[in-house]
Design a protein around this motif. Sequence first.
Motif, short mmCIF file in Angstrom:
data_model
loop_
_atom_site.label_atom_id
_atom_site.label_comp_id
_atom_site.label_asym_id
_atom_site.label_seq_id
_atom_site.Cartn_x
_atom_site.Cartn_y
_atom_site.Cartn_z
N TYR A 217 0.84 -1.21 0.00
CA TYR A 217 0.00 0.00 0.00
C TYR A 217 0.87 1.25 0.00
O TYR A 217 0.57 2.22 -0.73
CB TYR A 217 -0.93 0.00 1.21
CG TYR A 217 -1.63 1.33 1.43
CD1 TYR A 217 -2.67 1.73 0.60
CD2 TYR A 217 -1.21 2.19 2.45
CE1 TYR A 217 -3.30 2.96 0.77
CE2 TYR A 217 -1.83 3.42 2.62
CZ TYR A 217 -2.87 3.80 1.79
OH TYR A 217 -3.48 5.02 1.97
N GLU A 274 -7.21 -1.92 3.32
CA GLU A 274 -8.19 -2.18 2.25
C GLU A 274 -8.34 -0.90 1.46
O GLU A 274 -8.69 0.14 2.01
CB GLU A 274 -9.52 -2.62 2.85
CG GLU A 274 -9.46 -3.92 3.64
CD GLU A 274 -9.04 -5.11 2.80
OE1 GLU A 274 -9.33 -5.12 1.59
OE2 GLU A 274 -8.40 -6.03 3.36
N TYR A 276 -8.93 0.96 -2.79
CA TYR A 276 -9.38 0.77 -4.17
C TYR A 276 -9.04 2.03 -4.97
O TYR A 276 -8.70 3.08 -4.41
CB TYR A 276 -10.88 0.47 -4.23
CG TYR A 276 -11.77 1.56 -3.70
CD1 TYR A 276 -12.30 2.56 -4.54
CD2 TYR A 276 -12.11 1.63 -2.34
CE1 TYR A 276 -13.13 3.56 -4.06
CE2 TYR A 276 -12.93 2.63 -1.84
CZ TYR A 276 -13.43 3.59 -2.70
OH TYR A 276 -14.24 4.59 -2.21
N PHE A 277 -9.13 1.90 -6.30
CA PHE A 277 -8.84 3.00 -7.20
C PHE A 277 -10.14 3.63 -7.67
O PHE A 277 -11.01 2.94 -8.20
CB PHE A 277 -8.02 2.51 -8.40
CG PHE A 277 -6.70 1.92 -8.01
CD1 PHE A 277 -5.59 2.72 -7.78
CD2 PHE A 277 -6.56 0.54 -7.88
CE1 PHE A 277 -4.37 2.17 -7.43
CE2 PHE A 277 -5.35 -0.03 -7.53
CZ PHE A 277 -4.26 0.79 -7.29
N LYS A 278 -10.27 4.92 -7.45
CA LYS A 278 -11.48 5.65 -7.84
C LYS A 278 -11.19 6.44 -9.11
O LYS A 278 -10.38 7.37 -9.12
CB LYS A 278 -11.92 6.59 -6.71
CG LYS A 278 -13.20 7.36 -7.01
CD LYS A 278 -13.55 8.28 -5.85
CE LYS A 278 -14.82 9.07 -6.15
NZ LYS A 278 -15.15 10.01 -5.03
N GLY A 304 -4.23 -4.75 -8.69
CA GLY A 304 -4.98 -3.86 -9.56
C GLY A 304 -4.23 -2.63 -10.05
O GLY A 304 -4.77 -1.84 -10.82
N GLU A 308 -6.18 -1.19 -13.04
CA GLU A 308 -7.19 -0.28 -12.48
C GLU A 308 -6.65 1.13 -12.37
O GLU A 308 -7.38 2.09 -12.59
CB GLU A 308 -7.65 -0.79 -11.12
CG GLU A 308 -8.43 -2.11 -11.20
CD GLU A 308 -8.95 -2.54 -9.85
OE1 GLU A 308 -9.28 -1.65 -9.03
OE2 GLU A 308 -9.02 -3.76 -9.61
N TYR A 309 -5.39 1.25 -12.04
CA TYR A 309 -4.79 2.59 -12.04
C TYR A 309 -4.35 2.94 -13.45
O TYR A 309 -4.79 3.95 -14.01
CB TYR A 309 -3.60 2.65 -11.08
CG TYR A 309 -2.97 4.02 -11.04
CD1 TYR A 309 -3.64 5.10 -10.44
CD2 TYR A 309 -1.73 4.26 -11.62
CE1 TYR A 309 -3.08 6.37 -10.42
CE2 TYR A 309 -1.16 5.53 -11.60
CZ TYR A 309 -1.84 6.57 -11.01
OH TYR A 309 -1.28 7.84 -11.00
#
Length: 382
Positions: A217, A274, A276-278, A304, A308-309
């Motif tokens: 992270y 935890e 995520y990619f927004k 991801g 995802e990024y």
Amino acid sequence: MIKKTLYIFSIIALLIPLANYLHPFINSKNLVGFYEVKEKPKISLKSIYSYEFQTDYEKHIQRNIGLRSDFIRQKNQIYYSLFNVAYNPNMLVGEQGYFYEMNYIDNGILGQDICDDNILVDKTKKIYALQEELKKHNKELLIIFAPGKASYFPEYVPKIYMHKLKYETNYSKYIKLFNLYNVNYIDFKNWFIQLKKSNYPPLYTKTGVHWNKLGTYIVIDSLVNYFNKTHPQMPELVLADMNVESKYWYNESDCYDNLNLISHKKKEKLIHPEFYFKKREGQDNRLTSIAVADSYYWNLHLIGFSNEYFKDGQFWYYNDNVYYTDGREEIKTSDPRLNFEREIKNADVFIILFTDINQRVLDGGFIDKLYNLYITSKDNDF
């Protein structure tokens, strides 16, 4: 009577592996890690007369005899429990239950793979020239130095190894050269060590050899902040939770698992973010990427970061195997079906990420190929 009983029992015990090979009745758990599977050889008069069949069949029996993996685990457990030794020659049991791979000691902190200065200078000059040239094509080359477990936790390496310390490694040489030639890089090795000195939670587990989920992270958050400064269209990284768990994530116990022991590993309390990619609203114009890296990039790729990024990010593992995120199957970089120029043209960002044990190779030959394409070659008008 007792001798006869023991004799008969011994014969039966010795025949069990063969019986299990011929007619399996006990399921053994496969060993962890790489091991070569020997297929049953095909019989022919030629192979019998040349003794090839007998030799290959013997190897096949040795690899596939019943309960083989169980016996190996028993042997490994005896060495570990009685002598605190890893039977695997590539593994080391350190102090206070910390496990290492030997390369992280030999190369990462002892500098046994150290390169000649001329080689490192030549590579540094090529990287700088490439970074400047790629800017003209709206592309970016970023070098990332990843830490190794031994350089992060040197205090648990057995003292017997530390007398070989040279105080200079390929990493330390590259840092000096990169600063001298103004090469753009990110040094996660130094940053991880500084975080550790500030009593930040551990970024490695006792049982794993790669950075843990918290370390993963930290790296992703840093890279997102780095790229988002100049590319505001890129997704945000959102931290949803920070869990404290006693179960291991992905490869957090890979070093222990590769020892193939019977006993269960001791639990550690681990911080598992935890996140995520927004994505930004509007048109999806994310950057595309090619990451040439060692196994330290697997965490980023699988969580991801590649797809995802980035958009259709590729992972060129040791510049040998290409892993796509757009549905294409894995392919070798040496495969003639791989169109190097096309893949390079379609990428906006090139990431070179190697840990301190692999900086002798640094890029697996990718830099030279990119240099030939953009600088040595006359036709570099993409």
